[in-house]
Each structure stands twice: as structure tokens, then as C-alpha cells.
Scaffold this active site. Structure first.
Site, PDB file in Angstrom:
ATOM      1  CB  SER A 136      -0.912   0.023   1.232  1.00 30.32           C
ATOM      2  OG  SER A 136      -1.760  -1.088   1.215  1.00 30.32           O
ATOM      3  CG  HIS A 177       3.015  -2.985 -13.828  1.00 29.71           C
ATOM      4  ND1 HIS A 177       3.723  -2.219 -14.717  1.00 29.71           N
ATOM      5  CD2 HIS A 177       2.038  -2.188 -13.347  1.00 29.71           C
ATOM      6  CE1 HIS A 177       3.190  -1.003 -14.763  1.00 29.71           C
ATOM      7  NE2 HIS A 177       2.158  -0.960 -13.934  1.00 29.71           N
ATOM      8  CG  HIS A 190       1.877  -4.816 -10.208  1.00 24.55           C
ATOM      9  ND1 HIS A 190       2.722  -4.076  -9.414  1.00 24.55           N
ATOM     10  CD2 HIS A 190       0.783  -4.032 -10.442  1.00 24.55           C
ATOM     11  CE1 HIS A 190       2.165  -2.898  -9.165  1.00 24.55           C
ATOM     12  NE2 HIS A 190       0.983  -2.855  -9.759  1.00 24.55           N
ATOM     13  CD  GLU A 246      -2.129  -7.673  -4.106  1.00 21.42           C
ATOM     14  OE1 GLU A 246      -1.812  -6.519  -3.781  1.00 21.42           O
ATOM     15  OE2 GLU A 246      -1.432  -8.397  -4.850  1.00 21.42           O
ATOM     16  NE  ARG A 284      -4.332  -4.302 -10.014  1.00 24.22           N
ATOM     17  CZ  ARG A 284      -3.556  -3.278  -9.651  1.00 24.22           C
ATOM     18  NH1 ARG A 284      -3.967  -2.417  -8.741  1.00 24.22           N
ATOM     19  NH2 ARG A 284      -2.357  -3.119 -10.161  1.00 24.22           N
TER      20      ARG A 284
HETATM   21  C1  LIG Z   1       4.727  -0.948  -6.362  1.00 26.11           C
HETATM   22  C2  LIG Z   1       3.239  -1.061  -6.328  1.00 26.11           C
HETATM   23  C3  LIG Z   1       2.450  -0.048  -6.836  1.00 26.11           C
HETATM   24  C4  LIG Z   1       1.058  -0.143  -6.814  1.00 26.11           C
HETATM   25  N1  LIG Z   1       0.304   0.885  -7.287  1.00 26.11           N
HETATM   26  C5  LIG Z   1      -1.042   0.834  -7.149  1.00 26.11           C
HETATM   27  C6  LIG Z   1      -1.856   1.945  -7.509  1.00 26.11           C
HETATM   28  O1  LIG Z   1      -1.360   2.975  -7.942  1.00 26.11           O
HETATM   29  N2  LIG Z   1      -3.200   1.835  -7.349  1.00 26.11           N
HETATM   30  C7  LIG Z   1      -3.803   0.704  -6.851  1.00 26.11           C
HETATM   31  O2  LIG Z   1      -5.025   0.667  -6.732  1.00 26.11           O
HETATM   32  N3  LIG Z   1      -3.040  -0.351  -6.504  1.00 26.11           N
HETATM   33  C8  LIG Z   1      -1.692  -0.309  -6.631  1.00 26.11           C
HETATM   34  N4  LIG Z   1      -0.943  -1.383  -6.252  1.00 26.11           N
HETATM   35  C9  LIG Z   1      -1.610  -2.521  -5.620  1.00 26.11           C
HETATM   36  C10 LIG Z   1      -1.994  -2.125  -4.208  1.00 26.11           C
HETATM   37  O3  LIG Z   1      -0.983  -1.312  -3.661  1.00 26.11           O
HETATM   38  C11 LIG Z   1      -2.199  -3.338  -3.330  1.00 26.11           C
HETATM   39  O4  LIG Z   1      -3.098  -4.214  -3.914  1.00 26.11           O
HETATM   40  C12 LIG Z   1      -2.751  -2.926  -1.973  1.00 26.11           C
HETATM   41  O5  LIG Z   1      -1.959  -1.906  -1.422  1.00 26.11           O
HETATM   42  C13 LIG Z   1      -2.801  -4.100  -1.045  1.00 26.11           C
HETATM   43  O6  LIG Z   1      -3.095  -3.602   0.233  1.00 26.11           O
HETATM   44  P1  LIG Z   1      -3.323  -4.586   1.448  1.00 26.11           P
HETATM   45  O7  LIG Z   1      -3.687  -3.731   2.594  1.00 26.11           O
HETATM   46  O8  LIG Z   1      -4.205  -5.673   1.042  1.00 26.11           O
HETATM   47  O9  LIG Z   1      -1.875  -5.241   1.666  1.00 26.11           O
HETATM   48  P2  LIG Z   1      -0.453  -4.591   1.932  1.00 26.11           P
HETATM   49  O10 LIG Z   1      -0.430  -3.145   1.723  1.00 26.11           O
HETATM   50  O11 LIG Z   1       0.502  -5.427   1.152  1.00 26.11           O
HETATM   51  O12 LIG Z   1      -0.214  -4.863   3.478  1.00 26.11           O
HETATM   52  C14 LIG Z   1      -0.043  -6.165   3.970  1.00 26.11           C
HETATM   53  C15 LIG Z   1       0.275  -6.098   5.441  1.00 26.11           C
HETATM   54  O13 LIG Z   1       0.210  -7.418   5.971  1.00 26.11           O
HETATM   55  C16 LIG Z   1       1.344  -7.667   6.787  1.00 26.11           C
HETATM   56  N5  LIG Z   1       1.572  -9.110   6.831  1.00 26.11           N
HETATM   57  C17 LIG Z   1       1.746  -9.963   5.789  1.00 26.11           C
HETATM   58  N6  LIG Z   1       1.899 -11.222   6.241  1.00 26.11           N
HETATM   59  C18 LIG Z   1       1.818 -11.161   7.605  1.00 26.11           C
HETATM   60  C19 LIG Z   1       1.912 -12.120   8.648  1.00 26.11           C
HETATM   61  N7  LIG Z   1       2.123 -13.433   8.414  1.00 26.11           N
HETATM   62  N8  LIG Z   1       1.785 -11.704   9.939  1.00 26.11           N
HETATM   63  C20 LIG Z   1       1.594 -10.386  10.225  1.00 26.11           C
HETATM   64  N9  LIG Z   1       1.507  -9.437   9.274  1.00 26.11           N
HETATM   65  C21 LIG Z   1       1.610  -9.821   7.976  1.00 26.11           C
HETATM   66  C22 LIG Z   1       2.446  -6.862   6.133  1.00 26.11           C
HETATM   67  O14 LIG Z   1       3.501  -6.658   7.025  1.00 26.11           O
HETATM   68  C23 LIG Z   1       1.667  -5.589   5.778  1.00 26.11           C
HETATM   69  O15 LIG Z   1       1.559  -4.763   6.911  1.00 26.11           O
HETATM   70  C24 LIG Z   1       0.450  -1.307  -6.283  1.00 26.11           C
HETATM   71  C25 LIG Z   1       1.238  -2.324  -5.767  1.00 26.11           C
HETATM   72  C26 LIG Z   1       2.627  -2.213  -5.778  1.00 26.11           C
HETATM   73  C27 LIG Z   1       3.452  -3.322  -5.217  1.00 26.11           C
END
Ligand SMILES: Cc1cc2nc3c(=O)[nH]c(=O)nc-3n(C[C@H](O)[C@H](O)[C@H](O)COP(=O)(O)OP(=O)(O)OC[C@H]3O[C@@H](n4cnc5c(N)ncnc54)[C@H](O)[C@@H]3O)c2cc1C
Length: 579
Positions: free
Chosen positions: A42, A226, A332, A356, A367
Site C-alpha cells: 500500500s 506489470h 505485480h 489483496e 485487474r
Molecule cells: C509498487 C506497487 C504499486 C502499486 N500501485 C497501485 C496503484 O497505484 N493503485 C492501486 O489501486 N493499486 C496499486 N498497487 C496494488 C496495491 O498497492 C495493493 O493491492 C494494496 O496496497 C494491497 O493492500 P493490502 O492492505 O491488502 O496489503 P499490503 O499493503 O501489502 O499490506 C499487507 C500487510 O500485511 C502484513 N503481513 C503480511 N503477512 C503477515 C503475517 N504473516 N503476519 C503479520 N503481518 C503480515 C504486512 O507486514 C503488511 O503490513 C500497487 C502495488 C505495488 C506493489
């Protein structure tokens, strides 16, 4: 850290943070993340967040673009929920101080691939960073919330078919936490592949834990590659956002020709098509990267709108305002994941998934850019409807306050370098067999190898000893005396790190197996899944793949299909299960 909570949220990216804000205020919430530094996909998001905000745009158009990108596998009711709720989420973000870029008084919007309108809201090219900071500020003020970093969730604790907590590791100690509900917000699994834009913690932990607990997984074969990750030897595959192509940047091969000239939409064609065109051109020309020319965007605009990309390139000795930069496709985003309904519930009572890690059905087979952050927000907000069932409520004195470690777990694990090497090899194999282009000839033997390696690890006496402590085991968890070893197990400090790497290797093997199995199963090409031995989409395959674990918990499992748009069936608790 207290041992019993109404809700434990695992993961502090956009989804986990929004979940914490929206969960009913009377609930006591623990927010965990395994990273000790603030880091998540994120935070790394650059391009933006999709929402209809301009008068010339419409819900119908956003829905149609999402469905088109999803190649027949989007669940329309989920897409409608996302698109209709998105403007409300934007209002909520503005309320909590999210600093979106503006054009005068209006919110500034940009165009990204396969969007018919400029509907992507942004904060320069650090939209994710700005979003997480705004959410974190707000979460700090939530009553009844405790946040802990550096705590890794290892497995879910199941009793009589429902999730009642989880097993975690903090500072070299394994504990069990009891919870009325567990919300997995652990992000995707892009780091399973050697070429990825994702941070290292995006290795699919949540999907594997849910699978081990008996939850249904959906569409695991669909990974989005990507097309434009920076490709410099030795440097991480830093994402070069599509938004730069939206503003005029274009792709080139070594001879200055466009590798995407034949695609409808050219540089802004859907990501899967652009990635495949790049992979093919690279193969035909025998090179490991192509070029992205950012000069047409103009120096001033690049400086203003894309400072993070410019800064990162300059740190690595590149000057994008003067010459094209080397790029190649990289894993990605994961469209598949834990099958959830519109209230973020999984098929396991007491277990929820957002962000995600979940498969809500909005992305289908591919997506639409910038829909994922919005998905994190919209579906996490659905948790405001969470009602804990009476049997899930925990009395405060169920665990005593004394949680000092009183027992050591004797493990004889391989050195950390050996474990890291095994992870590295697995990532290479996943890229080779289940990357941009796949075929049975590569998938079948790779799946066999991974399965064998996973089974060998599970037969190791160390794994058996650790498994006997696993929170999911029903045995002994009900009597106070038997709780001791599970709750209070201590590892030597150095062994703690080694243990986590060893455990991660196991979880990655399980994940790789699930992905390869699903990729082998779907004998067609659609969205992010492309089979060179079955290159066309087949009408029969306009169905989701579903993977379920056998009731015996002995590793047997099933893979099948369900029709698109079929709402999630949520059975009552199904009796005892093991994780
Ligand atoms: C470089 C990049 C650019 C992107 N740009 C965009 C964009 O512009 N627009 C868009 O819509 N999407 C974008 N995406 C996709 C989007 O960022 C992600 O799909 C989204 O941020 C996922 O958020 P989340 O909260 O599900 O997971 P994340 O943000 O990945 O957070 C996961 C959390 O879970 C924790 N965690 C994982 N496993 C464990 C465990 N076993 N025990 C405890 N904690 C754990 C991690 O430490 C972290 O805190 C991008 C992705 C990337 C990689």
C-alpha cells in the site's frame, strides 16, 4: 500484549488500517503486522485510486471498464458495490485529511490503461504513502485499539470449524491469541516470483493460513504481471507506474520500434497484453529488457507529477528526462485469493479477509489499474457491519495475565543462508513455470517438484515437533493445563529468525503448489493467465476455479469450478478442522 481480543486484524496496509477504522467502535481491536518498519505494498502504490468524480464520467463507464478488463470473470454485483461506494470512500478519505492533488478546487484525475475516463485520483506518484499516512493518523486515535509491529501470524486457531484466534511469533516467542474474529489483511503474493514489484512480505501468508484452516480459495492462477518494472542488474524491480504512459511515455525496443504497435490501445492496452507483447519481443530479440521513453511527458511534468520515479531512477544513475530507461514485466498483483462475500466473510466462520489477500470477484481475470486500493477501502468498510456471534465472545479472564515463556521448543534447523537459497530457487522456478507465459510442459514437472519438497519439509522431525504446537490442532486447547506449551513457547533469539525463514519457506511452497495447480487446471488463456499450449479463451472456462482442502487435513484437496456471479455460500460451522 493482551491475549484475548474481540477482533485481531493481521496486516497494516490500506485494507487493515481501514478495517480498524470501520469496525464497530465498541470492539477491542488488535492490529498486527510482521514488518517492524512501516512497509507495505500500500505504501508503495504510486498511480492512484479509481473513483468516478468528474461530471463527464459515470458509474456505468467505470463498471464497464472493470468488467472488460476482467475478461468475463468479474462478479458484477461486487463490481457495482465497488464503483457505487467509491465516491463515498473518497469523501471519507478527504474527511481524514488525505492530500489528493487538485486542479484548482477540483480533485485532479489522471488516465490509466483501459480506463475510458480520467478517473484516477492521486497524490503525485506517492498516492499509497499519502493514503497510509492519513489512515494511520486516524487509527492512532481509535479507542480500544492496540497496534503491534514485528509480530508474524503463523497459523489460525480453529475450534469446531470456526476460527477462534491465531498463533503468532513475537520477539522469538510463539504465542496464541484468542479472538472473536480474525481479519486477514496480509496483502498479495507477488514475492513468490523472482521478478516482482512487491515488497518481500507480500508472500501470500494470509492465503496459506486461510487454506490451512479450510477456507475456499478462488482464481489462484490469475496473477497480474506489470509490464514496466525497472530492470537494472542487482537493483529491486521498482515499478514505473502506468500513469507515465497515460501522460505520453512510450515503450521501445532496442531498434527504437514499438513492441506494442499491433495492440489495440498500444501503450495503454490492458496490462496482460502489454506484458505478453514485451515478453515475446524480449524472447525473439534475446534480451532481458526493453525501454520506456519518458521524454514525451516533458521534464516539468515529470518533476511535478512523478518525483518518486525520477528520484529512484536518479539514485540508480539513470536520467529519464534525457534517455529511455530499461524495463521488463514483473509480478505485480494477485487477482485470486481467499473467496469472500460482500461482507468480507470467508467460508470459515470467524474468519474475514480484506484487501489483496481476498478474492471479492471485482478483478475477475485481470485487474483494472487503480481498482485495488479502492477495493481495500470499500470492502474493509463493509466490516462496519460485523456482528460477533455470542459463541465468539471471549471473557476477559479466559487467559491469565501471566504469559512469560516457560518452555523451550528444541529445533535443529538448517542455517539461514540455506533456507534463503531455497526460497530464491523457488522464486526462480515460479517465474520460469508460472510467469507471464505458462504451459503444461513446464507447469506439471514444477508442481511435482514443489509438492515433493513441501512433503519432505513436513516429514522433517522439526516440522512435526512444531506442528504439535500448532494453534489449529484441537487437541488439548480446551484445558488450562494443556494451553501452557502452546501459549508460552520460547525459541533462542537467533533461532527465532531462522524459524521464521523456515516457516516462510514452507508457506511459500504451499502457495506455489496452489498457484501451479490452478494454472495447470485452467486449460485456456484469459486475463493474466496465459497458456502457450491453450492460447484462446474457451466459453466453458468462463468460470472461477475453486480450491478446497480435504476434510482430513492430510494434504488432499480438491480443485473445481463455480459459475461467475454465484454469491458465496456461507455454511454453518462444519465440525472440527485442523490447520
Ligand atoms: C509498487 C506497487 C504499486 C502499486 N500501485 C497501485 C496503484 O497505484 N493503485 C492501486 O489501486 N493499486 C496499486 N498497487 C496494488 C496495491 O498497492 C495493493 O493491492 C494494496 O496496497 C494491497 O493492500 P493490502 O492492505 O491488502 O496489503 P499490503 O499493503 O501489502 O499490506 C499487507 C500487510 O500485511 C502484513 N503481513 C503480511 N503477512 C503477515 C503475517 N504473516 N503476519 C503479520 N503481518 C503480515 C504486512 O507486514 C503488511 O503490513 C500497487 C502495488 C505495488 C506493489
Amino acid at each position: 500484549m493482551a491475549r484475548n481480543w474481540d477482533v485481531v486484524v493481521v496486516g497494516s496496509g490500506a485494507a487493515g488500517l481501514m478495517a480498524c477504522l470501520e469496525l464497530p467502535p465498541e470492539l477491542r481491536v488488535l492490529l498486527l503486522s510482521k514488518d517492524s518498519a512501516p512497509r507495505s505494498a500500500s505504501r508503495w502504490a504510486q498511480g492512484g485510486i479509481a473513483s468516478v468524480t468528474r461530471p463527464e464520467d459515470s458509474f456505468t463507464s467505470h463498471i464497464e471498464d472493470t468488467l472488460r478488463a476482467g475478461a468475463g470473470l468479474c462478479d458484477q454485483p461486487a463490481v457495482e458495490l465497488l464503483v457505487h461506494q467509491a465516491p463515498d470512500c473518497v469523501r471519507r478519505l478527504l474527511e481524514i485529511g488525505m492530500a489528493f492533488d487538485r486542479d484548482g478546487p477540483a480533485l485532479s484525475t489522471t488516465l490509466e490503461a483501459a480506463h475510458s475516463h480520467r478517473r484516477v485520483l492521486h497524490a503525485q506518484d506517492r498516492t499509497g504513502g499519502a493514503l497510509v499516512e492519513a489512515l494511520e493518523r486516524e487509527v492512532q486515535g481509535r479507542d480500544g485499539l492496540e497496534q503491534r509491529r514485528g509480530v508474524a501470524a503463523l497459523g489460525l486457531w480453529m475450534e469446531q470449524g470456526r476460527c477462534v484466534g491465531l498463533q503468532v511469533m513475537e520477539a522469538g516467542q510463539i504465542h496464541c491469541l484468542k479472538a472473536g474474529a480474525v481479519v486477514l489483511a496480509t496483502g498479495g503474493g507477488g514475492h513468490l516470483f523472482v521478478h516482482t514489484t512487491n515488497p518481500a512480505m507480500a508472500c501470500g501468508d494470509g492465503v496459506v493460513m486461510a487454506w490451512q484452516a479450510g477456507a475456499e480459495l478462488r482464481d489462484m492462477e490469475f496473477v497480474q504481471f506489470h509490464p514496466t518494472a525497472l530492470m537494472l542488474p542487482g537493483a529491486p524491480r521498482f515499478l514505473i507506474s502506468e500513469a507515465v504512459r497515460g501522460e505520453g511515455a512510450h515503450l521501445l525496443d532496442g531498434q527504437g520500434c514499438s513492441p506494442v504497435a499491433d495492440l489495440p490501445g498500444g501503450d495503454l492496452a490492458p496490462r496482460d497484453q502489454v506484458s505478453r507483447a514485451l515478453a515475446r519481443t524480449m524472447r525473439e530479440q534475446g534480451v532481458d529488457h526493453l525501454w520506456l521513453d519518458l521524454r514525451p511527458v516533458g521534464k516539468q511534468r515529470l518533476e511535478q507529477q512523478f518525483p518518486t520515479i525520477l528520484g529512484r531512477c536518479r539514485e540508480l544513475g539513470l536520467e529519464p528526462t534525457e534517455e529511455p530507461i530499461p524495463v521488463a514485466p514483473a509480478a505485480h498483483y494477485w487477482m485470486g485469493g481467499i473467496f469472500t462475500d460482500h461482507e468480507a466473510a470467508t467460508s470459515v466462520p470467524g474468519l474475514y479477509a480484506v484487501g489483496e489477500v481476498a478474492c471479492t470477484g471485482i478483478h475477475g481475470a485481470n485487474r483494472l489499474a487503480s481498482n485495488s486500493l479502492m477495493e481495500c477501502l470499500v470492502f474493509s468498510r463493509q466490516l462496519r457491519l460485523l456482528k460477533l456471534e455470542p459463541q465468539a465472545l471471549i471473557t476477559a479472564d479466559q487467559f491469565g495475565p501471566d504469559c512469560k515463556p516457560d518452555r523451550e521448543l528444541a529445533l535443529d534447523l538448517p542455517p539461514i543462508e540455506v533456507l534463503e537459497q531455497a526460497i530464491g530457487k523457488l522464486r526462480e522456478l515460479c517465474w520460469w513455470a508460472a510467469g507471464v507465459e505458462r504451459c503444461r510442459r513446464d507447469l506439471a514437472p514444477s508442481l511435482g517438484r514443489i509438492r515433493q519438497q513441501r512433503r519432505a519439509l513436513e516429514q522433517d522431525p522439526n516440522w512435526q515437533r512444531f506442528s504439535s504446537l500448532r494453534a489449529g490442532g484441537e487437541v488439548g486447547l480446551k484445558s488450562e493445563s494443556a494451553l501452557g506449551p502452546v501459549l508460552k513457547t520460547k525459541l533462542e533469539p537467533e533461532l527465532g529468525k531462522r524459524f521464521l525463514t523456515w516457516h516462510e519457506l514452507h508457506q511459500r511452497l504451499v502457495l506455489a503448489e496452489l498457484v501451479m495447480e490452478a494454472a495447470l487446471f485452467r486449460e485456456e488463456s484469459r486475463g493474466g493467465h496465459f497458456r502457450t499450449d491453450a492460447p484462446a479463451s474457451q466459453p466453458f472456462w468462463r468460470r472461477h476455479s475453486i480450491q478446497k482442502r480435504g476434510p482430513a487435513g492430510g494434504g488432499e484437496h480438491t480443485i473445481g469450478t463455480t459459475p461467475v456471479d454465484q454469491p458465496a455460500q456461507r455454511d454453518p460451522p462444519r465440525g472440527a478442522q485442523q490447520t
